[in-house]
Scaffold this active site. Structure first.
Site, PDB file in Angstrom:
ATOM      1  N   GLU A  51       0.800  -1.345  -0.198  1.00 53.54           N
ATOM      2  CA  GLU A  51      -0.094  -0.089   0.051  1.00 53.54           C
ATOM      3  C   GLU A  51       0.821   1.261   0.077  1.00 53.54           C
ATOM      4  OE1 GLU A  51      -2.945   0.438   3.434  1.00 53.54           O
ATOM      5  OE2 GLU A  51      -3.667  -1.886   3.101  1.00 53.54           O
TER       6      GLU A  51
ATOM      7  N   GLU B 183      -6.174   8.540  10.077  1.00 54.83           N
ATOM      8  CA  GLU B 183      -4.647   8.086  10.663  1.00 54.83           C
ATOM      9  C   GLU B 183      -4.430   8.472  12.219  1.00 54.83           C
ATOM     10  OE1 GLU B 183      -3.516   6.248   8.639  1.00 54.83           O
ATOM     11  OE2 GLU B 183      -4.219   6.767   6.685  1.00 54.83           O
TER      12      GLU B 183
END
EC number: 4.2.1.20
Length: 258
Positions: free
Chosen positions: A45, A56
């Protein structure tokens, strides 16, 4: 379904590392891809940095800031992937936010990603109900839009699974990305619900940081995704991070081999 993504899950359990493009530099990101593949990564990724990455935790947020202040742009990342594709055919997916794709131009972004040899796209801030505008374009250009399911998805899991492409990203923990001391979600049950609807691989991410956790999660799913622990190594070692990341990826892949 993208053929390369399907193949990533065909040799036992898949190990899927995540890195933020441009942290510490795009040159290092390119070298990390080769090193991680050598160490056993099955699919990688590539995070395209964004100024407000809502899914995040602090580790990846900080990496986004470092990459952006280093001058990383979507076009520079595309150019780096073109270079990578001259040397390896490892499956690659972009992970970024809707705004990044949208501001570049959804069709322009996805068409370009397909042309440079990307295999799919993960947009953690796009709910299932709103994926159509991206999914439609991904299908035109042979890119898999990877669906995420969370422990709270419950009755939506079947619905999401039915339309899923590539693999299903099972979010192991509530909240943002980051390392956790323990993971209590019943991943096996989530994966079972998915497979009842569609024969598609399930990979688990969010919170996995050590070989023991990876082994446990791999016993309940088809693959394991790790981001923050790798990004932390990039932060700690900067331009010297490659051997550290390589060694870490190898230890994680070894732990999940059947």
């Amino acid at each position: 379904m993208n053929k390369r993504i399907t193949e990533a899950f065909q040799n036992g359990k898949a190990f899927i590392p995540f890195i933020t493009c441009g942290d510490p530099s795009l040159e290092i990101t390119e070298q990390l891809v080769y090193a991680m593949e050598e160490a056993g990564a099955d699919l990688i990724e590539l995070g395209i940095p964004f100024s407000d990455p809502t899914a995040e935790g602090p580790v990846i947020q900080a990496a986004n800031v470092r990459a952006l202040s280093g001058g990383v742009t979507t076009d520079k990342i595309f150019a780096m992937v073109e270079k990578i594709r001259k040397h390896t055919a490892i499956p690659l997916v972009f992970m970024t936010y809707a705004n990044v794709v949208f501001s570049y131009g959804t069709e322009r972004f996805i068409k370009k990603a397909a042309e440079i040899g990307m295999d799919g796209l993960i947009l953690p801030d796009v709910p299932f109900e709103e994926k159509e505008e991206f999914d439609r374009v991904c299908k035109v250009y042979g890119q898999d839009l990877i669906s995420l399911i969370a422990p709270t998805s419950h009755e939506r899991i079947a619905q999401i699974a039915r339309e899923a492409e590539g693999f299903v990203y099972c979010v192991s923990s509530l909240g943002v990305t980051g390392m956790r001391s323990q993971i209590t979600t019943d991943i096996g049950a989530m994966a079972e619900l998915v497979k009842k609807e569609k024969d598609i691989p399930c990979a688990v991410g969010f919170g996995i940081s050590n070989p023991e956790q990876a082994k446990k999660m791999a016993s309940q799913a088809d693959g394991v995704i790790v981001g923050s622990a790798i990004v932390k190594l990039c932060e700690a070692h900067g331009k010297d991070c490659i051997p550290y990341v390589k060694e870490y990826v190898k230890s994680m892949k070894d732990a999940i081999r059947e």
